[in-house]
Write a protein that holds these residues in place. Structure first.
Motif, PDB file in Angstrom:
ATOM      1  N   PHE A 196      -9.136  23.222 -16.761  1.00  0.00           N
ATOM      2  CA  PHE A 196      -9.501  22.465 -15.433  1.00  0.00           C
ATOM      3  C   PHE A 196      -9.391  23.426 -14.587  1.00  0.00           C
ATOM      4  CE2 PHE A 196      -7.415  18.940 -18.008  1.00  0.00           C
ATOM      5  CZ  PHE A 196      -8.467  18.245 -18.173  1.00  0.00           C
ATOM      6  N   PRO A 197     -10.447  24.180 -13.842  1.00  0.00           N
ATOM      7  CA  PRO A 197     -10.446  25.334 -12.990  1.00  0.00           C
ATOM      8  C   PRO A 197      -9.599  25.094 -11.746  1.00  0.00           C
ATOM      9  CG  PRO A 197     -12.454  23.988 -12.831  1.00  0.00           C
ATOM     10  CD  PRO A 197     -11.818  23.494 -13.965  1.00  0.00           C
ATOM     11  N   HIS A 198      -9.274  23.861 -11.376  1.00  0.00           N
ATOM     12  CA  HIS A 198      -8.729  23.504 -10.159  1.00  0.00           C
ATOM     13  C   HIS A 198      -7.245  23.228 -10.342  1.00  0.00           C
ATOM     14  CE1 HIS A 198      -9.223  19.684 -11.923  1.00  0.00           C
ATOM     15  NE2 HIS A 198      -8.747  19.245 -11.046  1.00  0.00           N
ATOM     16  N   LEU A 199      -6.746  23.577 -11.639  1.00  0.00           N
ATOM     17  CA  LEU A 199      -5.121  23.419 -11.796  1.00  0.00           C
ATOM     18  C   LEU A 199      -4.640  24.999 -12.423  1.00  0.00           C
ATOM     19  CD1 LEU A 199      -5.406  19.919 -13.681  1.00  0.00           C
ATOM     20  CD2 LEU A 199      -4.694  20.460 -11.204  1.00  0.00           C
ATOM     21  N   SER A 200      -3.398  25.128 -12.226  1.00  0.00           N
ATOM     22  CA  SER A 200      -2.773  26.248 -12.561  1.00  0.00           C
ATOM     23  C   SER A 200      -2.692  26.321 -14.052  1.00  0.00           C
ATOM     24  CB  SER A 200      -1.517  26.640 -11.887  1.00  0.00           C
ATOM     25  OG  SER A 200      -0.567  25.424 -12.373  1.00  0.00           O
ATOM     26  N   VAL A 201      -2.394  27.270 -14.805  1.00  0.00           N
ATOM     27  CA  VAL A 201      -2.257  27.271 -16.312  1.00  0.00           C
ATOM     28  C   VAL A 201      -1.010  26.011 -16.626  1.00  0.00           C
ATOM     29  CG1 VAL A 201      -1.088  28.558 -18.300  1.00  0.00           C
ATOM     30  CG2 VAL A 201      -2.753  29.692 -16.651  1.00  0.00           C
ATOM     31  N   GLU A 202       0.079  26.150 -15.779  1.00  0.00           N
ATOM     32  CA  GLU A 202       1.166  25.183 -16.236  1.00  0.00           C
ATOM     33  C   GLU A 202       0.482  23.836 -15.915  1.00  0.00           C
ATOM     34  OE1 GLU A 202       4.706  26.064 -14.325  1.00  0.00           O
ATOM     35  OE2 GLU A 202       5.563  23.922 -14.537  1.00  0.00           O
ATOM     36  N   GLN A 203      -0.059  23.377 -14.873  1.00  0.00           N
ATOM     37  CA  GLN A 203      -0.684  22.129 -14.716  1.00  0.00           C
ATOM     38  C   GLN A 203      -1.711  21.668 -15.781  1.00  0.00           C
ATOM     39  OE1 GLN A 203      -2.039  23.130 -10.834  1.00  0.00           O
ATOM     40  NE2 GLN A 203      -0.616  21.677  -9.842  1.00  0.00           N
ATOM     41  N   ASN A 204      -2.282  22.551 -16.229  1.00  0.00           N
ATOM     42  CA  ASN A 204      -3.336  22.596 -17.300  1.00  0.00           C
ATOM     43  C   ASN A 204      -2.344  22.180 -18.505  1.00  0.00           C
ATOM     44  OD1 ASN A 204      -6.279  22.944 -17.446  1.00  0.00           O
ATOM     45  ND2 ASN A 204      -5.507  24.313 -15.775  1.00  0.00           N
ATOM     46  N   LEU A 205      -1.327  22.901 -18.850  1.00  0.00           N
ATOM     47  CA  LEU A 205      -0.495  22.733 -19.973  1.00  0.00           C
ATOM     48  C   LEU A 205       0.074  21.129 -20.055  1.00  0.00           C
ATOM     49  CD1 LEU A 205       1.153  26.266 -20.401  1.00  0.00           C
ATOM     50  CD2 LEU A 205      -0.568  24.935 -21.961  1.00  0.00           C
ATOM     51  N   VAL A 206       0.402  20.766 -18.943  1.00  0.00           N
ATOM     52  CA  VAL A 206       1.204  19.739 -18.990  1.00  0.00           C
ATOM     53  C   VAL A 206       0.144  18.416 -18.464  1.00  0.00           C
ATOM     54  CG1 VAL A 206       3.538  20.559 -18.213  1.00  0.00           C
ATOM     55  CG2 VAL A 206       1.985  19.842 -16.745  1.00  0.00           C
ATOM     56  N   TYR A 207      -1.033  18.701 -18.583  1.00  0.00           N
ATOM     57  CA  TYR A 207      -1.844  17.482 -18.201  1.00  0.00           C
ATOM     58  C   TYR A 207      -1.932  16.563 -19.271  1.00  0.00           C
ATOM     59  CZ  TYR A 207      -6.056  15.136 -16.541  1.00  0.00           C
ATOM     60  OH  TYR A 207      -6.954  14.337 -16.056  1.00  0.00           O
ATOM     61  N   ALA A 250       4.137  34.086 -19.320  1.00  0.00           N
ATOM     62  CA  ALA A 250       3.988  34.520 -18.123  1.00  0.00           C
ATOM     63  C   ALA A 250       2.681  34.449 -17.353  1.00  0.00           C
ATOM     64  CB  ALA A 250       3.943  36.304 -18.439  1.00  0.00           C
ATOM     65  N   LEU A 251       1.893  33.473 -18.036  1.00  0.00           N
ATOM     66  CA  LEU A 251       0.884  32.958 -17.205  1.00  0.00           C
ATOM     67  C   LEU A 251       0.724  31.931 -16.546  1.00  0.00           C
ATOM     68  CD1 LEU A 251      -1.754  33.650 -20.108  1.00  0.00           C
ATOM     69  CD2 LEU A 251      -0.979  35.486 -18.469  1.00  0.00           C
ATOM     70  N   LEU A 252       1.913  31.348 -16.544  1.00  0.00           N
ATOM     71  CA  LEU A 252       2.084  30.042 -15.978  1.00  0.00           C
ATOM     72  C   LEU A 252       1.484  29.584 -14.644  1.00  0.00           C
ATOM     73  CD1 LEU A 252       5.389  28.678 -17.594  1.00  0.00           C
ATOM     74  CD2 LEU A 252       3.133  28.179 -18.500  1.00  0.00           C
ATOM     75  N   LEU A 253       1.634  30.419 -13.876  1.00  0.00           N
ATOM     76  CA  LEU A 253       1.405  30.423 -12.282  1.00  0.00           C
ATOM     77  C   LEU A 253      -0.042  30.630 -12.149  1.00  0.00           C
ATOM     78  CD1 LEU A 253       4.695  31.528 -10.539  1.00  0.00           C
ATOM     79  CD2 LEU A 253       3.793  29.192 -11.095  1.00  0.00           C
ATOM     80  N   ARG A 254      -0.813  31.359 -13.080  1.00  0.00           N
ATOM     81  CA  ARG A 254      -2.086  31.773 -12.908  1.00  0.00           C
ATOM     82  C   ARG A 254      -3.351  30.532 -12.728  1.00  0.00           C
ATOM     83  NH1 ARG A 254      -3.594  36.924 -15.938  1.00  0.00           N
ATOM     84  NH2 ARG A 254      -1.608  37.988 -15.795  1.00  0.00           N
ATOM     85  N   ARG A 255      -4.265  30.734 -12.241  1.00  0.00           N
ATOM     86  CA  ARG A 255      -5.368  29.891 -12.355  1.00  0.00           C
ATOM     87  C   ARG A 255      -6.301  30.335 -13.627  1.00  0.00           C
ATOM     88  NH1 ARG A 255      -6.341  26.380  -8.220  1.00  0.00           N
ATOM     89  NH2 ARG A 255      -4.619  26.048  -7.206  1.00  0.00           N
ATOM     90  N   PRO A 256      -7.054  29.274 -14.308  1.00  0.00           N
ATOM     91  CA  PRO A 256      -7.604  29.820 -15.266  1.00  0.00           C
ATOM     92  C   PRO A 256      -8.651  30.798 -15.135  1.00  0.00           C
ATOM     93  CG  PRO A 256      -7.675  27.404 -15.036  1.00  0.00           C
ATOM     94  CD  PRO A 256      -7.161  27.795 -14.041  1.00  0.00           C
TER      95      PRO A 256
END
Lengths: 362, 232
Positions: free
Chosen positions: A88-99, A124-130
């Motif tokens: 999901f381009p509008h969510l951070s890596v972390e938000q994608n992971l826990v979606y 190390a990527l959790l805060l990045r955007r896809p």
């Protein structure tokens, strides 16, 4: 945990008629492009409604045409990983992971965000955007996202096909860990023999919308009848073994059921299981123990069958210990050596002929 | 603060802002629904709906205004029903101006939202469903956030169109100062009165400023939303 698929569908001109069972482990759907593999995956995921048939997951029918059962996609709880990631381009890596986590039943067991991030090397990527991720990183996040949705099964549609060879080699070890460290069965679509050889425990071979063969990976891959579909240059067998020692000259010794093998250094510690894919074209057959030969490996074996191809070649199936091997030699050599089923031979394998990419954790 | 505009000019401006604001607010959910139906649903009357949505763009505004009068006038059945049931009178009231502006701006709004929706990969929505999201949650957590730039563009375009709406409005609700005299109607009136060119000119300047302001604001908002989406 098991999946049983028995469906019929019409795809344009092609009739799709597929029946197979996927036990624990990795079940690979293998076949050329356009044979209907993705349609099978989509039917399992609920994204395509087959004309007729049934799909049963763990005894529960998730699709049954006669009983009018068609569980909606979001209730099937299959973690899907697509070829193109689809983060999901509008969510951070972390938000994608826990979606998927917030839709899973409260308290359902499974790995935590940090365990998954650790295992896939994406902490190390959790805060990045896809958008700020490389192709390989995106796919690892997609795998983590599927894993964290507490799925009953993982469904992967060519997850590595869009990546270059180096990135593939980065991700394959993570998939091996997934297979070996979690209990979640995986349905894996691929048209790459080397991926299937590294990962699969069960192989379903497909051609023109039909299943041509399914069974344990070692059996299917080392069956001479499948050589044509796998491709002559890709045909080969999978040997299972254990790493025994690392030698000072950079070679790693492993024990397989039929003897020992020396390979260029393998990044596994002694005692760890290992899978090695040996191509049929890399095996030399000798009727007596070879002398004065540079090849390091020599496995005594018995000929099981000999199958002639259309050209000058022939495929010899061998049994070494409990492992099956395939060797591709010319018909002329086979005649000159008097090869026939039951004969004792030596399978000679050059240590350096085994590609690094064909060695993986068992 | 108001001394640079005369009272009646100020009245026209605030009325137009009020009418446009409500017109956009009320039509937004319908615009979203119509755009979603046109892009994502397969149904029989799709072409009919598409035609209906675009009708105000093609019809002469006077015709639209007259049709509104025929439908919602105080002696039309629907108009009588609205007045008796909700106490809502549309003809010759500012509420009617809202309806006229909303209908005239509707095609632009739907087109912008539709364009935004067509840019959203449905496979992302599929992916969300495989992760356990029901239809509602897919829409709320994936479709809607990704559609934000399209929604903003649609709303601002509709607002600008509503600010400038003249033909349907004057036909449906007339040109009553303080009640239904919107900015364009006021400019038109001042142009008919000898010596009122200064008033007309001031309102023309105001119109230009509002339009430009809306455009800049939408550009900034949409860019911000797009940046959030792509995660730059």
């Amino acid at each position: 945990m098991s999946l049983s698929v028995d469906i019929s569908h019409t795809l344009g001109e092609m009739a799709l008629e597929v029946r197979f069972d996927a036990p624990r482990g990795v079940t690979a759907l293998f076949g050329a492009s356009g044979t209907g593999k993705t349609s099978v995956i989509n039917a399992v995921a609920g994204l395509l409604r087959p004309r007729t048939g049934r799909i049963i997951l763990d005894g529960e029918p998730i699709f049954d045409a006669t009983m009018k059962i068609d569980l909606p996609v979001h209730k099937r709880r299959l973690g899907c990983v697509f070829q193109d990631g689809r983060l999901f381009p509008h969510l951070s890596v972390e938000q994608n992971l826990v979606y998927g986590l917030k839709f899973a039943a409260v308290g359902s067991p499974g790995p935590t965000l940090h365990e998954v991030a650790e295992m896939l090397g994406i902490s190390a990527l959790l805060l990045r955007r896809p958008a700020a991720l490389s192709g390989g990183e995106k796919q690892r996040v997609a795998i983590g996202r599927a894993l964290l949705s507490r799925p009953r099964m993982l469904v992967m549609d060519e997850p590595l096909a869009a990546l270059d060879e180096a990135r593939k080699q980065d991700i394959l070890p993570y998939l091996e860990r997934l297979r070996d460290e979690t209990d979640i069965p995986i349905l894996y679509v691929s048209h790459s023999v080397s991926e299937v050889a590294r990962l699969a425990t069960t192989v379903v071979m497909m051609d023109q919308g039909r299943v041509t063969r399914f069974g344990p990976a070692e059996e299917v891959l080392s069956d001479p009848a499948n050589v044509r579909q796998l491709g002559l240059r890709e045909a080969g067998s999978v040997l299972q073994g254990v790493v025994t020692t690392h030698h000072d000259d950079g070679l790693t010794e492993l024990a397989v059921s039929g003897g020992t093998l020396l390979l260029p250094h393998v990044n596994l510690s002694p005692g760890q299981p290992i899978r090695v894919r040996v191509l049929a074209q890399d095996i030399i057959l000798a009727t007596s123990p070879p002398k004065g030969l540079s090849a390091l490996n020599n496995l005594p074996a018995e000929i099981v069958s000999i199958r002639d191809g259309d050209g000058p070649g022939t495929i010899v199936q061998l049994k070494s210990g409990s492992d099956l091997l395939l060797a591709r030699v010319t018909r002329r050599s086979a005649e000159a050596l008097g090869l026939k089923p039951g004969a004792q031979v030596h399978a000679v394998i050059k240590a350096v002929s085994v590609a690094r990419t064909d060695v993986g954790g068992g | 603060m108001t001394d640079w505009l005369r009272a009646e000019e100020w009245m026209a401006l605030t009325l137009s802002l009020k009418v446009s604001f409500w017109a956009v607010l009320i039509s937004l959910p319908f615009g979203l629904l119509a755009a979603y139906a046109l892009v994502r649903w397969e149904f029989r009357g799709r072409h009919v709906l598409n035609g209906l949505v675009h009708l105000p763009l093609i019809l002469p505004p006077v015709v639209t205004g007259y049709l509104l009068l025929l439908t919602f006038g105080r002696r039309a059945p629907l108009g009588i029903w609205l007045e008796e049931t909700f106490g809502l009178v549309l003809a010759f009231r500012w509420t009617g101006a809202v309806l006229a502006a909303a209908i005239m701006a509707f095609p632009l709004m739907v087109r912008a939202i539709r364009l935004g929706l067509e840019g959203i990969d449905p496979r992302l929505e599929e992916a969300a469903a495989t992760l356990g999201a029901s239809r509602f949650w897919v829409f709320a957590t994936v479709t809607l956030p990704l559609l934000l730039p399209g929604l903003i563009t649609g709303a601002v375009l509709a607002f600008a169109k509503a600010m400038g709406e003249f033909g349907a409005t004057i036909t449906f609700v007339s040109n009553i100062p303080g009640q239904t005299q919107t900015l364009p109607s006021a400019i038109y009136t001042f142009l008919q009165v000898p010596g009122a060119e200064a008033s007309a000119l001031r309102l023309v300047m105001v119109s230009i400023l509002v339009a430009m302001g809306a455009l800049v604001a939408s550009e900034l908002l949409a860019r911000r939303a797009a940046k959030r989406i792509s995660g730059g």
